[in-house]
Scaffold this motif. Structure first.
Motif, PDB file in Angstrom:
ATOM      1  N   SER A 105       0.844  -1.186   0.000  1.00  0.00           N
ATOM      2  CA  SER A 105       0.000   0.000   0.000  1.00  0.00           C
ATOM      3  C   SER A 105       0.879   1.235   0.000  1.00  0.00           C
ATOM      4  CB  SER A 105      -0.905   0.019   1.241  1.00  0.00           C
ATOM      5  OG  SER A 105      -1.694  -1.142   1.322  1.00  0.00           O
ATOM      6  N   GLN A 106       0.370   2.325  -0.560  1.00  0.00           N
ATOM      7  CA  GLN A 106       1.073   3.604  -0.513  1.00  0.00           C
ATOM      8  C   GLN A 106       0.623   4.334   0.747  1.00  0.00           C
ATOM      9  OE1 GLN A 106       3.448   4.919  -2.766  1.00  0.00           O
ATOM     10  NE2 GLN A 106       3.431   2.808  -3.532  1.00  0.00           N
ATOM     11  N   LEU A 107       1.540   4.500   1.679  1.00  0.00           N
ATOM     12  CA  LEU A 107       1.213   5.112   2.965  1.00  0.00           C
ATOM     13  C   LEU A 107       2.316   6.059   3.408  1.00  0.00           C
ATOM     14  CD1 LEU A 107      -0.056   2.024   5.034  1.00  0.00           C
ATOM     15  CD2 LEU A 107      -1.463   3.878   4.128  1.00  0.00           C
ATOM     16  N   SER A 108       1.937   6.997   4.255  1.00  0.00           N
ATOM     17  CA  SER A 108       2.926   7.791   4.979  1.00  0.00           C
ATOM     18  C   SER A 108       3.153   7.122   6.330  1.00  0.00           C
ATOM     19  CB  SER A 108       2.440   9.222   5.184  1.00  0.00           C
ATOM     20  OG  SER A 108       2.471   9.939   3.971  1.00  0.00           O
ATOM     21  N   VAL A 109       4.415   6.925   6.657  1.00  0.00           N
ATOM     22  CA  VAL A 109       4.805   6.262   7.902  1.00  0.00           C
ATOM     23  C   VAL A 109       5.539   7.276   8.765  1.00  0.00           C
ATOM     24  CG1 VAL A 109       6.153   4.402   8.941  1.00  0.00           C
ATOM     25  CG2 VAL A 109       5.017   4.049   6.733  1.00  0.00           C
ATOM     26  N   CYS A 110       5.160   7.385  10.012  1.00  0.00           N
ATOM     27  CA  CYS A 110       5.776   8.373  10.906  1.00  0.00           C
ATOM     28  C   CYS A 110       6.131   7.745  12.241  1.00  0.00           C
ATOM     29  CB  CYS A 110       4.824   9.549  11.133  1.00  0.00           C
ATOM     30  SG  CYS A 110       5.482  10.827  12.236  1.00  0.00           S
ATOM     31  N   PHE A 111       7.339   8.025  12.692  1.00  0.00           N
ATOM     32  CA  PHE A 111       7.760   7.707  14.050  1.00  0.00           C
ATOM     33  C   PHE A 111       7.822   9.012  14.843  1.00  0.00           C
ATOM     34  CE2 PHE A 111       9.410   4.008  11.848  1.00  0.00           C
ATOM     35  CZ  PHE A 111       9.304   2.988  12.774  1.00  0.00           C
ATOM     36  N   VAL A 112       7.259   9.010  16.037  1.00  0.00           N
ATOM     37  CA  VAL A 112       7.351  10.150  16.947  1.00  0.00           C
ATOM     38  C   VAL A 112       8.073   9.667  18.197  1.00  0.00           C
ATOM     39  CG1 VAL A 112       6.106  11.915  18.247  1.00  0.00           C
ATOM     40  CG2 VAL A 112       5.175  11.077  16.075  1.00  0.00           C
TER      41      VAL A 112
ATOM     42  N   VAL B 241       9.405  16.187  21.569  1.00  0.00           N
ATOM     43  CA  VAL B 241       9.497  15.062  20.648  1.00  0.00           C
ATOM     44  C   VAL B 241      10.260  15.463  19.397  1.00  0.00           C
ATOM     45  CG1 VAL B 241       7.331  14.054  21.454  1.00  0.00           C
ATOM     46  CG2 VAL B 241       7.308  15.607  19.486  1.00  0.00           C
ATOM     47  N   ARG B 242      10.607  14.473  18.605  1.00  0.00           N
ATOM     48  CA  ARG B 242      11.088  14.657  17.242  1.00  0.00           C
ATOM     49  C   ARG B 242      10.402  13.596  16.394  1.00  0.00           C
ATOM     50  NH1 ARG B 242      17.087  13.225  18.988  1.00  0.00           N
ATOM     51  NH2 ARG B 242      16.741  11.148  19.803  1.00  0.00           N
ATOM     52  N   ALA B 243      10.367  13.838  15.087  1.00  0.00           N
ATOM     53  CA  ALA B 243       9.619  12.912  14.230  1.00  0.00           C
ATOM     54  C   ALA B 243      10.275  12.785  12.865  1.00  0.00           C
ATOM     55  CB  ALA B 243       8.170  13.385  14.070  1.00  0.00           C
ATOM     56  N   GLY B 244      10.030  11.643  12.231  1.00  0.00           N
ATOM     57  CA  GLY B 244      10.471  11.389  10.866  1.00  0.00           C
ATOM     58  C   GLY B 244       9.335  10.775  10.082  1.00  0.00           C
ATOM     59  N   ILE B 245       9.141  11.253   8.845  1.00  0.00           N
ATOM     60  CA  ILE B 245       8.038  10.770   8.018  1.00  0.00           C
ATOM     61  C   ILE B 245       8.572  10.367   6.653  1.00  0.00           C
ATOM     62  CG2 ILE B 245       5.739  11.272   7.104  1.00  0.00           C
ATOM     63  CD1 ILE B 245       5.660  13.720   8.970  1.00  0.00           C
ATOM     64  N   ALA B 246       8.151   9.201   6.182  1.00  0.00           N
ATOM     65  CA  ALA B 246       8.473   8.745   4.833  1.00  0.00           C
ATOM     66  C   ALA B 246       7.183   8.298   4.161  1.00  0.00           C
ATOM     67  CB  ALA B 246       9.484   7.601   4.866  1.00  0.00           C
ATOM     68  N   HIS B 247       7.107   8.480   2.843  1.00  0.00           N
ATOM     69  CA  HIS B 247       5.907   8.101   2.098  1.00  0.00           C
ATOM     70  C   HIS B 247       6.290   7.190   0.947  1.00  0.00           C
ATOM     71  CE1 HIS B 247       1.789   8.521   0.613  1.00  0.00           C
ATOM     72  NE2 HIS B 247       2.317   8.592  -0.602  1.00  0.00           N
TER      73      HIS B 247
ATOM     74  N   ALA C  56      11.607   6.101   7.528  1.00  0.00           N
ATOM     75  CA  ALA C  56      11.001   6.931   8.570  1.00  0.00           C
ATOM     76  C   ALA C  56      11.754   6.793   9.884  1.00  0.00           C
ATOM     77  CB  ALA C  56       9.535   6.546   8.755  1.00  0.00           C
ATOM     78  N   SER C  57      12.189   5.579  10.201  1.00  0.00           N
ATOM     79  CA  SER C  57      12.947   5.353  11.430  1.00  0.00           C
ATOM     80  C   SER C  57      14.293   6.086  11.396  1.00  0.00           C
ATOM     81  CB  SER C  57      13.167   3.847  11.620  1.00  0.00           C
ATOM     82  OG  SER C  57      13.947   3.592  12.766  1.00  0.00           O
ATOM     83  N   ARG C  58      14.989   6.012  10.247  1.00  0.00           N
ATOM     84  CA  ARG C  58      16.295   6.685  10.117  1.00  0.00           C
ATOM     85  C   ARG C  58      16.133   8.196  10.202  1.00  0.00           C
ATOM     86  NH1 ARG C  58      16.732   2.047  10.706  1.00  0.00           N
ATOM     87  NH2 ARG C  58      18.003   0.553   9.524  1.00  0.00           N
ATOM     88  N   LEU C  59      15.077   8.725   9.596  1.00  0.00           N
ATOM     89  CA  LEU C  59      14.831  10.167   9.654  1.00  0.00           C
ATOM     90  C   LEU C  59      14.573  10.626  11.088  1.00  0.00           C
ATOM     91  CD1 LEU C  59      12.519  10.461   6.533  1.00  0.00           C
ATOM     92  CD2 LEU C  59      14.746  11.577   6.777  1.00  0.00           C
ATOM     93  N   THR C  60      13.846   9.832  11.832  1.00  0.00           N
ATOM     94  CA  THR C  60      13.559  10.181  13.228  1.00  0.00           C
ATOM     95  C   THR C  60      14.841  10.225  14.046  1.00  0.00           C
ATOM     96  OG1 THR C  60      11.431   9.057  13.020  1.00  0.00           O
ATOM     97  CG2 THR C  60      12.171   9.570  15.243  1.00  0.00           C
ATOM     98  N   SER C  61      15.710   9.247  13.845  1.00  0.00           N
ATOM     99  CA  SER C  61      16.982   9.212  14.577  1.00  0.00           C
ATOM    100  C   SER C  61      17.848  10.421  14.252  1.00  0.00           C
ATOM    101  CB  SER C  61      17.745   7.922  14.252  1.00  0.00           C
ATOM    102  OG  SER C  61      17.005   6.784  14.640  1.00  0.00           O
ATOM    103  N   ALA C  62      17.742  10.917  13.006  1.00  0.00           N
ATOM    104  CA  ALA C  62      18.569  12.041  12.581  1.00  0.00           C
ATOM    105  C   ALA C  62      17.956  13.396  12.922  1.00  0.00           C
ATOM    106  CB  ALA C  62      18.814  11.957  11.077  1.00  0.00           C
ATOM    107  N   ALA C  63      16.680  13.420  13.261  1.00  0.00           N
ATOM    108  CA  ALA C  63      16.007  14.691  13.525  1.00  0.00           C
ATOM    109  C   ALA C  63      16.493  15.317  14.828  1.00  0.00           C
ATOM    110  CB  ALA C  63      14.500  14.475  13.580  1.00  0.00           C
ATOM    111  N   ARG C  64      16.592  16.629  14.831  1.00  0.00           N
ATOM    112  CA  ARG C  64      16.946  17.343  16.055  1.00  0.00           C
ATOM    113  C   ARG C  64      15.737  17.401  16.980  1.00  0.00           C
ATOM    114  NH1 ARG C  64      19.761  22.575  13.103  1.00  0.00           N
ATOM    115  NH2 ARG C  64      21.581  21.466  12.209  1.00  0.00           N
ATOM    116  N   PRO C  65      15.958  17.603  18.274  1.00  0.00           N
ATOM    117  CA  PRO C  65      14.829  17.735  19.199  1.00  0.00           C
ATOM    118  C   PRO C  65      13.864  18.822  18.741  1.00  0.00           C
ATOM    119  CG  PRO C  65      16.862  17.486  20.426  1.00  0.00           C
ATOM    120  CD  PRO C  65      17.259  17.619  18.990  1.00  0.00           C
ATOM    121  N   GLY C  66      12.591  18.505  18.739  1.00  0.00           N
ATOM    122  CA  GLY C  66      11.569  19.461  18.344  1.00  0.00           C
ATOM    123  C   GLY C  66      11.368  19.619  16.855  1.00  0.00           C
TER     124      GLY C  66
END
Length: 347
Positions: free
Chosen positions: A171-178, A256-262, A280-290
């Motif tokens: 399926s085509q979805l947006s996946v987000c980790f917070v 929090v910080r978050a990463g989203i992939a579609h 999405a998981s890798r983006l979350t790990s790389a995101a700065r706080p907030g």
């Protein structure tokens, strides 16, 4: 020497088990399989997949309800609801889900019984627990059936919104980790009850915002929530909303910080898999706080246009994009990333 904790004893445990099962165990697993008309090896396999402990052939540990359950399981196998290739995973998922729910419900009932009983009298504690169970369990059982059917209706609605998912494996979805920022530090400063309340608040508020935007919480992992939604704009709105709450010092919601992939996502037994989830998981790990990072799939889906200063400006959208450094992470050589921020009124 310390005093030993009172032991309810095997008779007490058996009595409670009989109450919860509705009758005293009177059957062995061999007898259950015979009455259900199911091969013993299939009965044992299903029993193990549900997460129940091993029983010898001569252990009298089963009741008539086990016969009916085994018969129903065998019928689901025969009509194809539990095909061989997915039987183990599906039954394990049932077992794990209900085991966690039962653990929490039993702890809750035991705590209520202990509050109103004599800790030195196990028999009185059992009577209190049995009385509570008699009042509570029928109501809980009815509510569980209601919640299950409501979720079935919701899942069917999501499925039918996109008819292509009926036959597609992806399926085509947006996946987000917070992810909660500073969870380890905060967990050390809170006692157990306060930590549970803090995490529960995070999960509750996040879930409410996700479902209000048409999304689905896939799972919570301590300090992290994973959710999916078909519309990448909705995913961005949720992530920015949670980040804004975390940045508000007067709001108890954690930073929090978050990463989203579609992109393409494989859905299986209530979970999601695939490269999009990993991104999405890798983006979350790389995101700065907030902050909130998104991948090229989200960026392209929202049809942004490059600004002359390197920023991203999509006109009327309530957010702005700025290209971030490519991310090197396991499974990705150079993962493209954009930082998304709310559009300030008047800019």
């Amino acid at each position: 020497m310390g005093h030993a904790e009172p032991d309810a004893g095997p008779d007490t445990v058996r009595a409670l088990g009989a109450f919860l099962l509705g009758e005293e165990p009177s059957l062995t697993r061999v007898e259950v399989a015979e009455r259900a008309g199911v091969p013993l090896d299939l009965a044992v396999t299903l029993w193990h997949q549900l997460g129940f402990p091993h029983r010898a052939d001569d252990d009298v540990a089963f009741v008539e309800g086990d016969v009916e359950a085994l018969r129903l399981s065998a019928e689901l196998v025969q009509i194809g609801i539990l095909p061989p290739e997915s039987q183990a995973a599906l039954v394990r998922t049932w077992g794990r889900s209900y085991a966690r729910l039962a653990e929490w419900q039993t702890s809750l009932l035991a705590g209520l019984a202990a509050d109103g009983g004599d800790p030195a009298d196990p028999a009185a504690g059992l009577a209190g627990l049995t009385g509570l169970a008699g009042d509570v369990l029928p109501r809980v059982e009815a509510l569980q059936s209601y919640v299950w059917r409501r979720h079935l209706a919701s899942a069917a609605e999501h499925l039918l919104d996109d008819a292509s998912t009926l036959t597609a494996s992806e399926s085509q979805l947006s996946v987000c980790f917070v992810d909660i920022v500073g969870y380890t530090t905060q967990s050390r400063s809170l006692d157990g009850a306060a930590l549970v309340q803090w995490v529960d608040g995070f999960e509750q508020e996040t879930t409410a915002l996700v479902v209000d935007h048409g999304g689905q919480v896939i799972k919570t992992i301590g300090d992290e929530v994973l959710f999916t939604v078909a519309d990448p704009a909705a995913a961005v709105a949720v992530a920015l909303g949670l980040a804004a709450r975390g940045a508000d010092e007067d709001d108890p919601f954690p930073a929090v910080r978050a990463g989203i992939a579609h992109g393409a996502v494989v859905r299986r037994l209530g979970d999601v898999f695939g490269s999009t989830v990993n991104a999405a998981s890798r983006l979350t790990s790389a995101a700065r706080p907030g902050s909130v990072l998104v991948d090229a799939g989200v960026h392209e889906a929202l049809d942004s246009k490059d600004g002359e200063d390197g920023s991203e400006d999509d006109g009327e959208a309530p957010w702005r994009f700025r290209r971030a450094r490519r991310i090197s992470a396991k499974g990705f050589t150079h993962l493209e990333a954009w930082r998304v921020r709310p559009r300030v009124t008047g800019t």
